[in-house]
Design an enzyme around this catalytic site. Structure first.
Site, PDB file in Angstrom:
ATOM      1  N   ASP A 146     -87.366  -2.424  23.986  1.00 39.50           N
ATOM      2  CA  ASP A 146     -86.792  -2.352  25.332  1.00 39.50           C
ATOM      3  C   ASP A 146     -87.475  -1.247  26.147  1.00 39.50           C
ATOM      4  O   ASP A 146     -88.162  -0.375  25.587  1.00 39.50           O
ATOM      5  CB  ASP A 146     -85.289  -2.063  25.193  1.00 39.50           C
ATOM      6  CG  ASP A 146     -84.477  -2.530  26.389  1.00 39.50           C
ATOM      7  OD1 ASP A 146     -85.060  -2.837  27.426  1.00 39.50           O
ATOM      8  OD2 ASP A 146     -83.232  -2.556  26.261  1.00 39.50           O
ATOM      9  N   ASP A 180     -81.085  -9.637  32.262  1.00 41.60           N
ATOM     10  CA  ASP A 180     -79.786  -9.208  31.740  1.00 41.60           C
ATOM     11  C   ASP A 180     -78.675 -10.063  32.318  1.00 41.60           C
ATOM     12  O   ASP A 180     -77.512  -9.924  31.932  1.00 41.60           O
ATOM     13  CB  ASP A 180     -79.523  -7.739  32.108  1.00 41.60           C
ATOM     14  CG  ASP A 180     -80.215  -6.789  31.146  1.00 41.60           C
ATOM     15  OD1 ASP A 180     -80.643  -7.252  30.069  1.00 41.60           O
ATOM     16  OD2 ASP A 180     -80.330  -5.600  31.468  1.00 41.60           O
TER      17      ASP A 180
END
Ligand code: DGJ
Length: 699
Positions: free
Chosen positions: A452, A520
């Protein structure tokens, strides 16, 4: 597939196109043609550049293949540099060429040079059998005795044939709303898509798509996608006599590079092509990425159905809680269990812990072993989340190495998400980042890393570098190198690239990581647009998509809808399984089983977008692979309540073959010709309805 040269004219012949360049009488490399094949190859000839008036120079109007800044030139260029004697102009002329064959591909290198300064620019073009994609990149070589400072080094310059304005397509996204397609007609001036944030970002993407009168199946479409995940720049411009051009490459914003004697700089590749219709472009790029771009280890393998803990437990992970989730996930048919953020250091929210990549013993008193043993015993593989390029000021790492971040001593660092960016241009930091992940992989049975990256760079001081402006480039290179090293040392390892959703989802990432996290935003209604945009140029299988509990109050949608949207990528589960009742668990189990039946078709098949949402009020996406065809129909919130009847004609089937499928509760067998030419009526219930239909070829 062929590359030929005669009298300074270079012809690249792909399956259906010609790309032609020629050296003119001044030694400049001109662009001559890109588009459909021309049977009379002999007639390609260069032209003598002419000055239109004292205000419009010859050099400025030419169709050049790789224009450098020098002489009377005032438009976006591909190359700028400053020589040791402070001359800031570069004049490239033709020197030589090489044609070679490598692993079944043809490679053309055209060498240009700035003679007085012994600087060479090699333009590379790679052609592969059976595709219209050309891979282009450039190499700048310093053959002199003094250092040259490169200011801009694009991967390529492109010229387009029509004098009429082109429609440029890119994205207009944000975090939680990536890949939303936006069209702009470029009538004059320059249109710039760029990232200055360090990653390729959530807003626009490193490619150009320029079209005229195009839809899914027809119309001219020229495209080029850059394999680079750092700062990039795509400049599309149309000059005052109507010539449209694009320059694409690493961004020249706050960038320069010291090229020492004997050194060379290799740009990232741009994969480009000319086709008729957007559908053809998407499928060409999809197939090409699977065949040549994605890391070889898993490129041709279907991706597993994974479970990710993030939306179920957020930072609140612990051994027993994750084991409970794992038990249910395995029961549903999940193949890979990924534990997300929260397992390390003093992490309980996003204010602490990044950089301390050791297991939090309060949450996992006996380390990760009990959890991983459980997961593997349940028949699943195990994956783990890292954010390796970052550090929280509240961490042991930062306390012992504050100098490891990008910083200026005189400035207060901007703390986005309360974290700072590690200076990955330092070798000790690279080694640290590599060994943190390597140690975990050595100690535990981990098959998957989710990598990430949750903030952009700022205060980009990097005093370790002779030229700190190289940091943007060197950081991205370091990310790629660490990912490659990990994969090489741990051959079964898959790595997902994530940057707060789709902030680093591009062909550069996809050359080193097996897949990307696209957003997301897991709301299936929004996902319809996000996935549609992503599929424009990026490969379907690389798109992770989660079915979650997201169910925004005013627009509730059912499980069928969530699965039918999500199954159009690499299916993943992301909800809180502990809260589901028996019916919901059965829905999950049935859909996961169904997905396994169709996943080769979705992940490797040809995509046919049968409807245009703006006109038809429905998404109708069909995937065809081998003997199977899968049709997904989804309406959204803006679909008309009364738009219930849709007529769908399939595409890409064999006319004479017969297909078996279910239609409105009945089993039917019909020919490919019928399905494509006559079509089928479908009744949908208004907004947020979905259907999946599977057609199997029976003869
Ligand atoms: C951002 C990612 O996009 C999410 O999926 C999740 O991994 C969080 N970071 C964790 O902090």
């Amino acid at each position: 597939m062929l590359i030929s040269e005669r009298d300074g004219i270079f012809i690249l012949e792909t399956e259906n196109t010609h790309y032609v360049m020629g050296v003119n009488c001044e030694g400049e490399l001109n662009h001559l043609h890109w588009g459909k094949k021309c049977p009379v190859e002999d007639y390609f000839c260069t032209y003598k550049p002419w000055e239109r008036s004292s205000n419009h120079s010859a050099r400025d109007f030419g169709k050049t293949e790789y224009l450098s800044y020098g002489g009377a030139v005032y438009r976006p260029v591909a190359l700028t540099c400053t020589y040791a004697d402070r001359c800031r102009e570069t004049m490239l002329t033709y020197k030589d060429f090489n044609i070679s064959e490598q692993d079944g591909a043809f490679l053309l290198e055209i060498i240009l040079e700035d003679k007085p300064y012994r600087l060479e620019a090699s333009l590379f073009y790679r052609l592969r059998e059976g595709t219209d994609i050309i891979e282009r990149w450039s190499v700048i070589r310093n053959c002199s005795d003094s250092t040259v400072v490169l200011g801009k080094i694009a991967s390529g310059e492109f010229n387009f044939p029509s004098k009429r304005p082109y429609t440029s397509t890119n994205f207009n996204g944000t975090w939680l709303a990536e890949f939303r397609k936006e069209e702009t007609v470029v009538k004059n001036g320059s249109l710039v898509y760029e990232s200055r944030k360090g990653g390729s970002d959530h807003t626009v993407s490193p490619f150009f798509v320029l079209s005229q009168n195009a839809d899914e199946r027809q119309g001219d479409v020229f495209f080029g996608a850059l394999a680079w995940s750092g700062n990039f720049k795509v400049e599309v411009s149309r000059d005052c006599v109507g010539v449209t051009r694009a320059v694409i490459g690493i961004n020249d914003f706050d960038f320069s590079y010291n090229l020492h004697p004997t050194e060379e700089f290799v740009t990232p590749s741009v994969y480009c092509g000319y086709v008729q219709g957007y559908g053809k472009m998407s499928n060409l790029m999809n197939d090409y990425a699977v065949e040549y771009i994605l890391p070889r280890s898993f490129a041709k393998e279907p991706l597993p159905v994974l479970y990710n803990s993030w939306e179920a437990t957020w930072f609140n992970v612990n051994s027993l809680g994750q084991q409970k989730l794992a038990e249910i996930a395995a029961e549903l048919g999940v193949e890979l269990f990924v534990m997300d953020d929260g397992w390390f250091g003093k992490r309980k929210d996003d204010h602490a812990g990044l950089g301390d990549w050791y297991v939090n013993r309060l949450k996992f008193p006996r380390g990760l072993k009990p959890l991983i043993d459980k997961v593997t015993k349940l028949g699943m593989k195990f994956g783990l989340w890292f954010e390796p390029e970052m550090v929280n000021p509240d961490s042991d790492l930062y306390r012992s190495h504050p100098e490891w971040t990008y910083h200026y001593d005189t400035r207060t660092p901007t703390r986005m998400r309360d974290q700072l960016v590690l200076n990955l241009t330092r070798e000790d930091v690279q080694e640290f980042v590599f060994s943190c992940m390597d140690d975990m992989l050595n100690e535990y049975d981990i098959s998957y890393i989710k990598w990430d990256m949750n903030r952009s760079y700022s205060e980009t001081g990097a005093e370790n570098l002779e030229n700190p402006q190289e940091l943007w480039y060197r950081h991205t290179k370091a990310v790629y190198e660490i990912a490659d090293r990990l994969k090489e040392k741990h051959p079964g390892l898959q790595i997902e690239c994530c940057a707060s959703g789709g902030g680093r989802a591009d062909l550069g990432a996809l050359s080193h990581f097996d897949m990307v996290w696209t957003s997301d935003d897991t709301d299936p209604i929004d996902r319809l647009q996000i996935q549609d945009g992503f599929s424009l140029i990026y490969p379907t299988k690389s798109m992770r998509a989660w079915v979650t509990d997201t169910n925004r109050g005013s627009r509730p949608n059912d499980w069928d809808f969530r699965f039918n949207v999500t199954m159009q990528g690499s299916l993943s589960i992301g909800g809180n399984l502990l809260k589901y009742d028996k019916r919901e668990l059965k829905i999950h189990k049935d859909y996961i089983a169904l997905y396994k039946r169709i996943r080769n078709t979705v992940q490797f098949g040809a995509l046919h977008r049968l409807a245009n949402f703006a006109k038809d009020s429905i998404y109708a996406n069909e995937y065809v692979y081998g003997n199977q065809c899968v049709l997904f129909l989804c309406t959204d919130v803006t679909s008309f309540f009364n738009d219930k009847f849709y007529h769908i004609k399939l595409a890409g089937l064999e006319e004479d073959a017969v297909y078996k499928f279910e239609h409105e509760g009945k089993e039917l067998t019909l020919s490919g010709a019928y399905l494509m030419n006559v079509g089928l009526d479908y009744e949908m219930g208004g907004t947020l309805e979905s259907k999946i239909v599977i057609f199997e070829k029976v003869q």
